[in-house]
Design a protein around this motif. Sequence first.
Motif, short mmCIF file in Angstrom:
data_model
loop_
_atom_site.label_atom_id
_atom_site.label_comp_id
_atom_site.label_asym_id
_atom_site.label_seq_id
_atom_site.Cartn_x
_atom_site.Cartn_y
_atom_site.Cartn_z
N LEU A 97 -10.55 -2.06 -3.31
CA LEU A 97 -10.26 -1.12 -2.28
C LEU A 97 -11.32 -1.54 -1.13
O LEU A 97 -12.38 -1.13 -1.62
N ASP A 98 -10.75 -1.56 -0.11
CA ASP A 98 -11.69 -1.80 1.24
C ASP A 98 -12.92 -2.84 0.82
O ASP A 98 -13.91 -2.47 1.02
N ASP A 99 -12.42 -4.02 0.22
CA ASP A 99 -13.39 -4.84 -0.34
C ASP A 99 -14.35 -4.39 -1.01
O ASP A 99 -15.50 -5.14 -1.43
N GLU A 118 0.54 -1.24 0.15
CA GLU A 118 0.01 0.01 -0.08
C GLU A 118 0.96 1.38 -0.05
O GLU A 118 0.61 2.31 -0.58
#
Length: 638
Positions: free
Chosen positions: A390-392, A290
């Motif tokens: 992105l963030d599931d 990340e």
Amino acid sequence: MPNANGIKQLKKILIVEDEGVVALDLRRKLVRLGYLVPAIASTGEEAVKNAQETQPDLVLMDIMLYGEMGGIIAAEYIYKHFDIPIVFLTAYSDEDTLQRAKIAEPYGYILKPFEDRELYIAIEIALYKHNMERELQENKKWFEITLRSILEAVIATDGQGLINFMNPVAEDLLGWKLEEISGSKLTEVYNIIDSETRQHTENPVTSILREGVAVGPVNNSILVTRDGMEILIEHSAAPIRNDQENIIGLVLVFRDITQRERMGQALKESEGRYRALADKLREVDLHQSEDRFYKIFNNSPDMIAILKMSDNKIVEVNQSYLDNLGFAPDEVIGHSPVGLGILSQDDWVGLQRLGEQLPEQGGIVNQELDIRAKSGKTIRTMASLSVIKLDDADCWLTTLKDISEKKHFEQELARLERLNLIGAIAAGIAHEVRNPITVVKGYLELLKKKTELASYQDHLTTMLDEIDRINLIISEFLSLSKNTAIYKKKHFLNDIVSALLPMIKADAGKNGIVVNAILEEVPELLLDEKQIRQVILNLVRNGLEAMADKGVLTIKTCLDGDSVVLAVKDQGEGIAPEVLNKIGTPFFSTKEKGTGLGLAVCHRIAEDNHARIEIETGREGSTFKVCFPLESKIEVIS
């Protein structure tokens, strides 16, 4: 033909006659008809010597001469070595004499005795024919040199598809020399196969001769050369027609695109390695990945945005995205590109559909796309779209590379190539057109002075006006040539504009148009003053013609970064988008009586003075800007 001082030059005629009395009588006739006789020769040997020394325009040759070198042999030698036309004089008209005389390729054949009128007609026809043949050979040579100098391979055939021309590039690609295959069928040496199916494809020669329609460009063909080597090519072909629209031949143009395809393949392989690298990064510690991703994301010079697939709203953008489009972060986060006016609804739907059609790649790569900044400015980009998590949540990762300058450069380069080609043609043929026009004008002016033609004065005046218009077009055509003399000196741009202002205001005032001059302080520039005056007058004339009646025409000079700008702004209706890209193309005009050369000449002059022309247009009018670089080196081109 008049010489440089305007005095008509008399044609020189060399007499070759072994009868002295006949020769002197012939000389008197020629002088009476308005010719010069530089010498009289009585033998073939003497004729050759005099022809070399005096360089006459024509030789009058008696066929029967005393001595070892007869008239026919002497004539053949003179024409072959000195390119001087021959007219035979003889008292013999038998078939044997005529057949022997043909060997020397004479331009005329006069039987003794003859009248002055016969002699005059034979000489003038011979001189005219020889001059026309010489001009034809020069034009043919000029065009051959042009075709041999271009970078594409060119082959031309006759109406049966038989080869009659091939430039060196075509020889190198095919492996054949022109002298080896001249007169052969093009289909026998130009063998092509489909790059995907590996099947032989129809030769363009066959298609054109059958249907009479141009072919191409086609870029999926493989050329099989003389030695069996395969070359990936792009080709196109078109018929050559005569004045009756009958096909008299065709021209085939092709180029080697192997290197271009290799670069494309290398790009694909590079993208594959990039994806493989990305896959490996996913296996590394999530935090490190990340961190690296956001460093690349934030420091990339390309515009990058992340959008949720569920509602197409932006969740993150990098600094380059904000800088290029002129938005603040809170103006874009939580909004869609369509809602912000960055993209049209149709463009965004089209991108999504393309991305969904490539599930294995997870998106699309290098799709040309126009976007709009907050200011309304349109930016041409190369867009890539891929799917990320992105963030599931499934998201679109959009990358936009600004290629506006690259596209502008490509268009400018193409325009300059067209100007260079037309300029080369102008330099070669324009003065050849002007010479006969001058003669016609002179005769019309003489006719206009005759009292018995008084009833035709209006017609003659109209014809002279049209000839003046032709001369104006030829002058502008010649301005496109690179051979135009350029004299650069340091000048203040404001001084050039100020000197023209009284004339411009007087011209504008006739239509109730106000001229507003805003001349800011600018440094000296290295310029050709005469050329810059022509640019200013051309742009002002276009601006005045764009406004029917009244309005304000603004002429402005200012300093913009590292450029000095000369701007001419009108209050017309603006330029239609479909026309804008054609503006400046030679012979393209939106005006009923326009030649289409004015702006083309301006572009040529701008190039000569290291400047560029930019156009801004809208409903409020158009602005033409000539941008001169601050740093120039003094040079005089002549």
